[in-house]
Design a protein around this motif. Structure first.
Motif, PDB file in Angstrom:
ATOM      1  N   UNK A 173      40.996  63.936  63.539  1.00 17.30           N
ATOM      2  CA  UNK A 173      40.546  63.204  62.349  1.00 17.30           C
ATOM      3  C   UNK A 173      41.651  62.291  61.831  1.00 17.30           C
ATOM      4  N   UNK A 174      42.871  62.794  61.830  1.00 12.08           N
ATOM      5  CA  UNK A 174      43.989  62.000  61.318  1.00 12.08           C
ATOM      6  C   UNK A 174      44.234  60.759  62.176  1.00 12.08           C
ATOM      7  N   UNK A 175      44.115  60.890  63.491  1.00 11.30           N
ATOM      8  CA  UNK A 175      44.271  59.717  64.360  1.00 11.30           C
ATOM      9  C   UNK A 175      43.232  58.653  64.012  1.00 11.30           C
ATOM     10  N   UNK A 176      42.001  59.079  63.766  1.00 10.65           N
ATOM     11  CA  UNK A 176      40.942  58.116  63.419  1.00 10.65           C
ATOM     12  C   UNK A 176      41.275  57.391  62.119  1.00 10.65           C
ATOM     13  N   UNK A 177      41.693  58.115  61.091  1.00 16.61           N
ATOM     14  CA  UNK A 177      41.982  57.427  59.835  1.00 16.61           C
ATOM     15  C   UNK A 177      43.239  56.565  59.940  1.00 16.61           C
ATOM     16  N   UNK A 178      44.167  56.926  60.808  1.00 19.25           N
ATOM     17  CA  UNK A 178      45.347  56.091  61.029  1.00 19.25           C
ATOM     18  C   UNK A 178      44.949  54.770  61.682  1.00 19.25           C
ATOM     19  N   UNK A 179      44.051  54.819  62.655  1.00 16.85           N
ATOM     20  CA  UNK A 179      43.565  53.590  63.299  1.00 16.85           C
ATOM     21  C   UNK A 179      42.836  52.726  62.284  1.00 16.85           C
ATOM     22  N   UNK A 180      41.982  53.312  61.458  1.00 18.11           N
ATOM     23  CA  UNK A 180      41.267  52.536  60.436  1.00 18.11           C
ATOM     24  C   UNK A 180      42.247  51.888  59.458  1.00 18.11           C
ATOM     25  N   UNK A 181      43.266  52.618  59.038  1.00 17.57           N
ATOM     26  CA  UNK A 181      44.273  52.062  58.124  1.00 17.57           C
ATOM     27  C   UNK A 181      45.045  50.927  58.788  1.00 17.57           C
ATOM     28  N   UNK A 182      45.384  51.082  60.059  1.00 20.26           N
ATOM     29  CA  UNK A 182      46.113  50.026  60.774  1.00 20.26           C
ATOM     30  C   UNK A 182      45.255  48.775  60.925  1.00 20.26           C
ATOM     31  N   UNK A 183      43.971  48.953  61.169  1.00 16.26           N
ATOM     32  CA  UNK A 183      43.067  47.796  61.237  1.00 16.26           C
ATOM     33  C   UNK A 183      42.959  47.113  59.874  1.00 16.26           C
ATOM     34  N   UNK A 184      42.916  47.907  58.810  1.00 16.78           N
ATOM     35  CA  UNK A 184      42.891  47.336  57.460  1.00 16.78           C
ATOM     36  C   UNK A 184      44.169  46.553  57.187  1.00 16.78           C
ATOM     37  N   UNK A 185      45.304  47.107  57.583  1.00 18.16           N
ATOM     38  CA  UNK A 185      46.578  46.409  57.393  1.00 18.16           C
ATOM     39  C   UNK A 185      46.601  45.098  58.175  1.00 18.16           C
ATOM     40  N   UNK A 186      46.070  45.101  59.363  1.00 18.67           N
ATOM     41  CA  UNK A 186      46.001  43.875  60.162  1.00 18.67           C
ATOM     42  C   UNK A 186      45.149  42.829  59.453  1.00 18.67           C
ATOM     43  N   UNK A 187      43.989  43.229  58.960  1.00 17.13           N
ATOM     44  CA  UNK A 187      43.108  42.290  58.250  1.00 17.13           C
ATOM     45  C   UNK A 187      43.788  41.737  56.999  1.00 17.13           C
ATOM     46  N   UNK A 188      44.448  42.589  56.249  1.00 13.77           N
ATOM     47  CA  UNK A 188      45.133  42.159  55.026  1.00 13.77           C
ATOM     48  C   UNK A 188      46.281  41.207  55.358  1.00 13.77           C
ATOM     49  N   UNK A 189      47.040  41.527  56.378  1.00 12.56           N
ATOM     50  CA  UNK A 189      48.168  40.679  56.774  1.00 12.56           C
ATOM     51  C   UNK A 189      47.691  39.283  57.171  1.00 12.56           C
ATOM     52  N   UNK A 190      46.650  39.225  57.977  1.00  9.96           N
ATOM     53  CA  UNK A 190      46.094  37.924  58.378  1.00  9.96           C
ATOM     54  C   UNK A 190      45.576  37.189  57.141  1.00  9.96           C
ATOM     55  N   UNK A 191      44.907  37.887  56.251  1.00  4.93           N
ATOM     56  CA  UNK A 191      44.366  37.255  55.043  1.00  4.93           C
ATOM     57  C   UNK A 191      45.494  36.676  54.184  1.00  4.93           C
ATOM     58  N   UNK A 192      46.556  37.437  53.988  1.00  5.01           N
ATOM     59  CA  UNK A 192      47.672  36.962  53.147  1.00  5.01           C
ATOM     60  C   UNK A 192      48.357  35.756  53.801  1.00  5.01           C
ATOM     61  N   UNK A 193      48.558  35.830  55.100  1.00  3.54           N
ATOM     62  CA  UNK A 193      49.256  34.734  55.790  1.00  3.54           C
ATOM     63  C   UNK A 193      48.403  33.475  55.945  1.00  3.54           C
ATOM     64  N   UNK A 194      47.089  33.651  56.045  1.00  2.00           N
ATOM     65  CA  UNK A 194      46.224  32.503  56.334  1.00  2.00           C
ATOM     66  C   UNK A 194      45.534  31.913  55.114  1.00  2.00           C
ATOM     67  N   UNK A 195      45.519  32.638  54.001  1.00  9.91           N
ATOM     68  CA  UNK A 195      44.839  32.132  52.804  1.00  9.91           C
ATOM     69  C   UNK A 195      45.780  31.200  52.062  1.00  9.91           C
ATOM     70  N   UNK A 196      45.297  29.984  51.772  1.00 11.17           N
ATOM     71  CA  UNK A 196      46.170  29.022  51.071  1.00 11.17           C
ATOM     72  C   UNK A 196      46.531  29.454  49.662  1.00 11.17           C
TER      73      UNK A 196
END
Length: 148
Positions: free
Chosen positions: A125-148
């Motif tokens: 279960x912990x591995x699954x939530x870690x993957x979900x959190x990492x995907x969320x971090x990726x989405x947030x990072x792209x959003x922060x870097x790409x949003x004007x």
């Protein structure tokens, strides 16, 4: 100003959540798996005191902030911040439906006697939530870097 502040909250908060999960995955979890039952149960109680209620509060604040950013951010943040929030809802679901029930089941266990070792299922279960959190971090990072 609000968008920049919330972006910082979401980026930092998602990074903290993901970092904690990765640390548990690569260090705390393996150490707990190497312990005997009595030491494991004692360590579980001690570690749990540090993570609760901080983690649920942090994830909720970041999730709500991400949805707010979806309303006020420019493209692609208007899509990516809510995607990250949905992924964090997945983190919460895994925690509440998978890890937390296992954690609660440990409170009544004695240090000896028959038991079914919960650690393999907890780790899955912990591995699954870690993957979900990492995907969320990726989405947030792209959003922060790409949003004007």
């Amino acid at each position: 100003m609000l968008e920049e502040t919330l972006s910082g909250v979401v980026l930092a908060g998602t990074g903290i959540v993901t970092g904690i999960f990765v640390a548990v995955l690569v260090s705390v979890g393996p150490a707990m798996s190497a312990m005997g039952r009595a030491d494991y149960l004692r360590a579980h109680v001690l570690l749990g005191k540090g993570y609760h209620p901080m983690m649920p509060i942090l994830v909720n604040v970041v999730t709500i902030s991400g949805f707010v950013l979806g309303l006020i951010a420019g493209s692609p943040g208007n899509v990516l911040f809510p995607v990250a929030s949905v992924l964090l809802i997945g983190v919460q679901a895994v925690s509440h439906l998978g890890n937390v029930p296992i954690n609660r089941s440990l409170s009544g266990l004695a240090a000896d006697g028959p038991w079914e070792d919960p650690r393999p299922l907890w780790r899955a279960w912990h591995r699954l939530r870690t993957v979900l959190a990492a995907l969320a971090l990726t989405a947030v990072t792209v959003a922060v870097l790409a949003t004007p």
